[in-house]
Design an enzyme around this catalytic site. Structure first.
Site, PDB file in Angstrom:
ATOM      1  N   ASP A  64       2.131  -0.222  12.001  1.00  0.00           N
ATOM      2  CA  ASP A  64       2.124  -1.525  12.693  1.00  0.00           C
ATOM      3  C   ASP A  64       3.440  -2.281  12.527  1.00  0.00           C
ATOM      4  O   ASP A  64       3.455  -3.498  12.525  1.00  0.00           O
ATOM      5  CB  ASP A  64       0.955  -2.383  12.166  1.00  0.00           C
ATOM      6  CG  ASP A  64       1.034  -2.610  10.665  1.00  0.00           C
ATOM      7  OD1 ASP A  64       1.819  -1.915   9.996  1.00  0.00           O
ATOM      8  OD2 ASP A  64       0.300  -3.466  10.159  1.00  0.00           O
ATOM      9  N   ASP A  96       4.975  -4.729   6.165  1.00  0.00           N
ATOM     10  CA  ASP A  96       5.484  -6.044   6.590  1.00  0.00           C
ATOM     11  C   ASP A  96       5.484  -7.080   5.459  1.00  0.00           C
ATOM     12  O   ASP A  96       6.366  -7.933   5.398  1.00  0.00           O
ATOM     13  CB  ASP A  96       4.754  -6.559   7.834  1.00  0.00           C
ATOM     14  CG  ASP A  96       3.257  -6.638   7.669  1.00  0.00           C
ATOM     15  OD1 ASP A  96       2.738  -6.155   6.637  1.00  0.00           O
ATOM     16  OD2 ASP A  96       2.595  -7.191   8.562  1.00  0.00           O
ATOM     17  N   ASP A 113      -0.217   2.356   8.403  1.00  0.00           N
ATOM     18  CA  ASP A 113      -0.784   1.636   9.549  1.00  0.00           C
ATOM     19  C   ASP A 113       0.004   1.749  10.852  1.00  0.00           C
ATOM     20  O   ASP A 113      -0.522   1.455  11.916  1.00  0.00           O
ATOM     21  CB  ASP A 113      -0.931   0.141   9.213  1.00  0.00           C
ATOM     22  CG  ASP A 113      -1.919  -0.078   8.088  1.00  0.00           C
ATOM     23  OD1 ASP A 113      -2.865   0.723   7.989  1.00  0.00           O
ATOM     24  OD2 ASP A 113      -1.752  -1.042   7.314  1.00  0.00           O
ATOM     25  N   ARG A 159       1.041  -4.950  -5.822  1.00  0.00           N
ATOM     26  CA  ARG A 159       1.102  -6.203  -5.072  1.00  0.00           C
ATOM     27  C   ARG A 159       1.396  -7.273  -6.109  1.00  0.00           C
ATOM     28  O   ARG A 159       0.762  -7.317  -7.155  1.00  0.00           O
ATOM     29  CB  ARG A 159      -0.217  -6.439  -4.328  1.00  0.00           C
ATOM     30  CG  ARG A 159      -0.442  -5.379  -3.259  1.00  0.00           C
ATOM     31  CD  ARG A 159      -1.493  -5.750  -2.259  1.00  0.00           C
ATOM     32  NE  ARG A 159      -1.286  -5.038  -1.006  1.00  0.00           N
ATOM     33  CZ  ARG A 159      -1.873  -3.883  -0.677  1.00  0.00           C
ATOM     34  NH1 ARG A 159      -2.712  -3.326  -1.496  1.00  0.00           N
ATOM     35  NH2 ARG A 159      -1.615  -3.305   0.480  1.00  0.00           N
ATOM     36  N   ARG A 209      -6.665  -2.765   9.301  1.00  0.00           N
ATOM     37  CA  ARG A 209      -7.174  -4.148   9.240  1.00  0.00           C
ATOM     38  C   ARG A 209      -6.712  -4.952  10.451  1.00  0.00           C
ATOM     39  O   ARG A 209      -7.446  -5.725  11.026  1.00  0.00           O
ATOM     40  CB  ARG A 209      -6.668  -4.834   7.964  1.00  0.00           C
ATOM     41  CG  ARG A 209      -7.729  -4.995   6.889  1.00  0.00           C
ATOM     42  CD  ARG A 209      -7.111  -5.528   5.628  1.00  0.00           C
ATOM     43  NE  ARG A 209      -6.006  -4.672   5.183  1.00  0.00           N
ATOM     44  CZ  ARG A 209      -5.070  -5.018   4.330  1.00  0.00           C
ATOM     45  NH1 ARG A 209      -5.055  -6.212   3.808  1.00  0.00           N
ATOM     46  NH2 ARG A 209      -4.123  -4.173   3.971  1.00  0.00           N
ATOM     47  N   GLY A 233       0.836  -1.209   0.000  1.00  0.00           N
ATOM     48  CA  GLY A 233       0.000   0.000   0.000  1.00  0.00           C
ATOM     49  C   GLY A 233       0.863   1.248   0.000  1.00  0.00           C
ATOM     50  O   GLY A 233       1.856   1.304   0.711  1.00  0.00           O
ATOM     51  N   THR A 278       4.231   2.704   5.380  1.00  0.00           N
ATOM     52  CA  THR A 278       2.841   2.237   5.482  1.00  0.00           C
ATOM     53  C   THR A 278       2.092   3.186   6.414  1.00  0.00           C
ATOM     54  O   THR A 278       2.680   3.687   7.376  1.00  0.00           O
ATOM     55  CB  THR A 278       2.765   0.784   6.019  1.00  0.00           C
ATOM     56  OG1 THR A 278       1.395   0.477   6.318  1.00  0.00           O
ATOM     57  CG2 THR A 278       3.569   0.562   7.273  1.00  0.00           C
TER      58      THR A 278
HETATM   59  P1  ATP Z   1       0.752  -2.443   3.509  1.00  0.00           P
HETATM   60  O1  ATP Z   1       0.688  -3.133   4.854  1.00  0.00           O
HETATM   61  O2  ATP Z   1       0.848  -0.965   3.656  1.00  0.00           O
HETATM   62  O3  ATP Z   1      -0.324  -2.853   2.563  1.00  0.00           O
HETATM   63  P2  ATP Z   1       2.769  -4.325   2.676  1.00  0.00           P
HETATM   64  O4  ATP Z   1       4.184  -4.157   2.292  1.00  0.00           O
HETATM   65  O5  ATP Z   1       2.507  -5.126   3.923  1.00  0.00           O
HETATM   66  O6  ATP Z   1       2.127  -2.866   2.796  1.00  0.00           O
HETATM   67  P3  ATP Z   1       1.667  -6.462   1.041  1.00  0.00           P
HETATM   68  O7  ATP Z   1       0.700  -6.369  -0.080  1.00  0.00           O
HETATM   69  O8  ATP Z   1       1.327  -7.298   2.209  1.00  0.00           O
HETATM   70  O9  ATP Z   1       1.947  -4.938   1.464  1.00  0.00           O
HETATM   71  O10 ATP Z   1       3.076  -6.991   0.457  1.00  0.00           O
HETATM   72  C1  ATP Z   1       3.683  -6.388  -0.672  1.00  0.00           C
HETATM   73  C2  ATP Z   1       4.248  -7.426  -1.568  1.00  0.00           C
HETATM   74  O11 ATP Z   1       5.302  -8.153  -0.901  1.00  0.00           O
HETATM   75  C3  ATP Z   1       3.292  -8.530  -2.033  1.00  0.00           C
HETATM   76  O12 ATP Z   1       2.452  -8.113  -3.082  1.00  0.00           O
HETATM   77  C4  ATP Z   1       4.280  -9.611  -2.479  1.00  0.00           C
HETATM   78  O13 ATP Z   1       4.749  -9.361  -3.780  1.00  0.00           O
HETATM   79  C5  ATP Z   1       5.441  -9.435  -1.483  1.00  0.00           C
HETATM   80  N1  ATP Z   1       5.328 -10.491  -0.468  1.00  0.00           N
HETATM   81  C6  ATP Z   1       4.531 -10.526   0.617  1.00  0.00           C
HETATM   82  N2  ATP Z   1       4.662 -11.684   1.291  1.00  0.00           N
HETATM   83  C7  ATP Z   1       5.567 -12.433   0.603  1.00  0.00           C
HETATM   84  C8  ATP Z   1       6.148 -13.733   0.771  1.00  0.00           C
HETATM   85  N3  ATP Z   1       5.803 -14.518   1.783  1.00  0.00           N
HETATM   86  N4  ATP Z   1       7.051 -14.145  -0.134  1.00  0.00           N
HETATM   87  C9  ATP Z   1       7.409 -13.366  -1.171  1.00  0.00           C
HETATM   88  N5  ATP Z   1       6.900 -12.147  -1.391  1.00  0.00           N
HETATM   89  C10 ATP Z   1       5.998 -11.655  -0.520  1.00  0.00           C
END
Ligand code: ATP
Length: 324
Positions: A130, A103, A128, A72, A172, A11, A126
């Site tokens: 968190d 994360d 959040d 994503r 969330r 995000g 992010t």
């Molecule tokens: P936000 O919490 O603000 O949405 P985020 O970084 O947590 O941000 P996610 O959509 O959870 O957002 O993760 C971003 C990208 O990281 C995912 O679309 C994916 O490509 C990669 N990713 C997440 N988990 C894994 C995993 N276990 N292995 C490989 N890539 C991952």
């Protein structure tokens, strides 16, 4: 290390641009060639990677969103996808990465580092808040202020019509935005995923409050255990059973992600971005550059992902006390 690349993923959050700017300019200042990867892990897999210069990041510090775009990527979760990403990076001679995201982004970065060994430092981007290993995440302060501005406006109309408003904010899995808005916006209640919401006690307190107050604001984090603001409002309305009371729901949604970053988010993004480059050059990897007690610190990705940053219980108590 001579060539590094930076990307934003997950995000988007206000202040990511300030962070990208700091990565690019600190990198150039320290003698590196800096590349920008478009759309996070998607662009890494597709080879959408371009050289960045000092002027590439001119006039962006005040802008929300991310000039590198975010995405994503399901493909990056597969070994084949990550192999393609690795091949694209090595073809350009990239020897270090800066990952700006949440994360999920750090989980991907950790897996990738463990498979291919390209040194990576993260920055907490992010709304959040968190993420363990930083007091605040880049974008949190702006999101809170955006939500607060909306709550102030809702309060005017709530008071004018003696209404009970349920305002849903993002969160969330974490209630940091809700708690901060609840305190700053003078909410009567705040409902967050971290604590069990007791519907009966909310209804009882609302009935008591109504004797002394004509309107109420209830801030609901989207991931509350009882459901979203709409569902909770319906449950409360059914229990209060008073047709003279008016209940309204406002879901703030994506406006919380946009807008010009606050000074705090610009400074935090800049500090974490510079910290990421200096960390890489000092041999750090598989960790995040964050700010704790106003000091730049590096925290292993495993802790950022695996450890929970708790809400401050004093803040929850403050809401209860100040809403009498
Ligand atoms: P936000 O919490 O603000 O949405 P985020 O970084 O947590 O941000 P996610 O959509 O959870 O957002 O993760 C971003 C990208 O990281 C995912 O679309 C994916 O490509 C990669 N990713 C997440 N988990 C894994 C995993 N276990 N292995 C490989 N890539 C991952």
């Amino acid at each position: 290390m001579k060539k590094i690349a930076v990307f934003t993923s997950g995000g988007d959050s206000p202040g990511m641009n300030a962070c990208i700017r700091a990565v690019v300019r600190t990198g150039i200042f320290r003698g590196l060639e800096v590349y920008g990867i478009q759309r996070g892990y998607e662009g890494m897999i597709e080879g959408d990677i371009k050289r960045m210069h000092s002027h590439s990041v001119s006039n962006i510090i005040q802008r929300g969103g991310t000039i590198l775009k975010s995405a994503r990527s399901m493909e990056f979760k597969t070994p084949e996808g990550r192999k393609k990403a690795y091949e694209n990076l090595t073809a350009l001679g990239i020897e270090g990465l800066v990952a700006i995201g949440g994360d999920g982004t750090f989980t991907g970065a950790k897996v990738f580092f463990e498979e291919f060994g390209i040194p990576t430092v993260g920055c907490p981007g992010t709304i959040d808040n968190d993420i363990y290993g930083t007091d605040f995440t880049i974008g949190f302060d702006t999101a809170v202020n955006t939500a607060l501005e909306a709550i102030d406006k809702i309060r005017d109309t709530a008071a004018a019509h003696d209404r009970i408003f349920f305002v849903e904010v993002m969160g969330r899995d974490a209630g940091f935005i809700a708690v901060e808005c609840g305190i700053g916006g003078g909410a009567e209640f705040v409902m967050v995923p971290e604590t069990k919401t007791d519907l009966n006690s909310v209804v009882k307190s609302l009935k008591n409050l109504r004797k002394s107050k004509s309107s109420s604001i209830i801030v609901v984090a989207e991931g509350d255990d009882l459901g979203n603001a709409d569902q909770i409002m319906t449950m409360v309305k059914e229990k209060i059973k008073d047709p003279s009371k008016e209940f309204k729901v406002t879901t703030l949604g994506h406006i919380q992600r946009g807008g010009n970053p606050t000074a705090r988010d610009r400074v935090l993004g800049s500090r974490c971005g510079m910290g990421a480059i200096d960390g890489l050059l000092a041999g750090k990897t598989n960790c995040m550059s964050g700010v704790v007690n106003n000091e730049l610190v590096y925290t292993p990705f495993s802790d950022c992902i695996g450890r929970t940053k708790p809400l401050n219980p004093d803040h929850l108590a403050l809401i209860d006390i100040l809403s009498i």
